[in-house]
Design an enzyme around this catalytic site. Structure first.
Site, PDB file in Angstrom:
ATOM      1  CB  CYS A  68      -0.310   0.033   1.852  1.00 55.22           C
ATOM      2  SG  CYS A  68      -1.761   1.580   1.190  1.00 55.22           S
ATOM      3  CB  CYS A  71       1.026   1.372   3.910  1.00 52.68           C
ATOM      4  SG  CYS A  71      -1.145   0.413   3.849  1.00 52.68           S
TER       5      CYS A  71
END
Length: 421
Positions: A68, A71
């Site tokens: 991600c 993230c």
């Protein structure tokens, strides 16, 4: 002397007791030593997550996925915030869980996108949806773990409270006020303001906070250097009206952050549109507006510069060629009203012109208009939805490419979940 005979049924328990006690002690020691409290971001998984909840009062968890992008950008912010949070009077430990790998753990707490942030207070989860920048993250989490109402026992405690709370949130200080009277609002508005009750204070404190009798509730906006007083009555709706109206500064600079705050307020907005809200003339006008706002608490007063936010201003049919400053009353949604004969402020006595504007508005001498484009709460939502739209388009394009290559290759492709920021 009589000798008591131990019942045979208790003999096995006595034999096991020496074995059970060391095990219990080792378990306690392990739970205390397993999780560092030195400001590092700790890794948790299905084997130690529940133990961490039992051992750490305030645990802030990042449920992430290694692939991600959001993230990856969040990780350095958490690394920066973690030592600051660990040093608070109520320490917060920052942890991360690879929820793409440990999906059962993520599913248990409703993780359906990445990153998902949760603050566990004594094991009870609260999803965090605020800013992910390190400084603002610290600011917001400090507010989460603070008591609903702080009790201040001395002048020193009052000064420390004022210094430690910072300037991001308004604060309400009760002097000679029963804690039970404001406890309800401390809970209700916990995420938006600080609340405290001073039990003991000197005349120097009374002079510093500019009140001369008790009970008194002082509302302070450190960021805007504003202060207002409430002497009662402390029953009925009077107290909550004061608290609710004081959550905003007297005159609100309109931007993306304050626009969201206005969404929680039911009052209409007296909006002043300026050419540049940072020049000297605008600064002087804001001071005049502050006096008007103090006398008209049933309205919110706000200002915005076309130079600072032209997209917002244009929805009220104002452009750079318009004559400014311009006054209007906005319902925070689809409509606004122009007061006949008081559409703009001329040079001169602007305080009198603002008074005439308010008088005309209250008398109903207005012309109603619709904002151009979508409803304005739609504009507020678009601050998020436009980003979401771009992400959605990207995801659809990505899926099309994946489907295409899947047709070229027999190897099945698993789409990954993407969190819409």
């Amino acid at each position: 002397m009589a000798t008591r005979v131990l019942p045979p049924a208790l003999l096995p328990l006595l034999l096991l007791l020496p074995l059970l006690l060391p095990l219990s002690a080792r378990a306690s020691a392990a739970s205390g030593e397993e999780f560092p409290r030195d400001g590092r971001v700790i890794d948790l998984d299905e084997s130690n997550f529940e133990a961490a909840l039992g051992a750490i009062d305030f645990l802030f968890v990042d449920f992430y996925a290694p692939w991600c992008g959001h993230c990856k950008r969040l990780a350095p912010e958490l690394d920066e915030a973690a030592p600051v949070l660990a040093g608070l009077s109520e320490p917060i430990v920052v942890a991360k869980v690879n929820a793409d790998k440990y999906r059962k753990l993520g599913s248990k707490y409703g993780v359906d996108g990445f990153p998902t942030l949760m603050l566990f207070i004594h094991g009870v989860p609260i999803e965090y949806t605020g800013s992910r920048k390190a400084d603002q993250l610290v600011r917001n989490l400090k507010k989460f773990v603070a008591p609903d109402v702080s009790i201040l026992e001395s002048d020193t405690a009052i000064k420390n409270f004022f210094e430690n709370t910072g300037t991001s949130f308004p604060m309400f200080l009760g002097f000679g006020v029963n804690e039970s009277l404001i406890a309800e609002y401390g809970r209700k508005y916990k995420k938006r303001a600080w609340f405290a009750v001073a039990k003991d204070f000197s005349e120097d404190i009374m002079a510093a906070y500019d009140f001369d009798k008790v009970p008194a509730l002082v509302a302070i906006h450190p960021k805007y250097m504003e202060q207002s007083l409430f002497y009662g009555p402390f029953e009925g709706n009077f107290l909550e009206d004061f608290v609710r109206q004081s959550l905003l500064p007297l005159v609100v600079p309109i931007n993306t952050e304050t626009l969201k705050m206005l969404n929680d307020d039911e009052r209409k907005v007296v909006l002043t549109i300026l050419e540049d809200d940072s020049d000297e003339n605008s600064t002087q006008l804001v001071q005049v507006l502050r006096s008007a706002a103090n006398a008209n608490r049933d309205l919110v007063f706000g200002y915005v510069g076309i130079k600072q936010w032209d997209e917002f201003v244009e929805t009220f049919d104002v452009s750079k060629s318009s004559q400014l400053p311009k006054l209007l009353v906005w319902d925070r949604n689809e409509e606004y009203e122009l007061v006949d004969g008081s559409e703009r402020l001329e040079e001169g006595d602007q305080a009198s012109q603002i008074s005439q504007f308010l008088e005309g508005y209250r008398a109903g001498r207005t012309t109603k208009k619709k904002v151009s484009g979508p409803s304005f709460m739609g504009f507020l939502n678009s601050l998020v939805s436009m980003n979401s739209l771009y992400i959605l388009i990207f995801v659809i394009a990505l899926l099309v490419v994946m489907v295409y290559f899947a047709g070229q290759d027999d190897t099945p492709t698993q789409p990954r979940r993407v969190h819409e920021e």
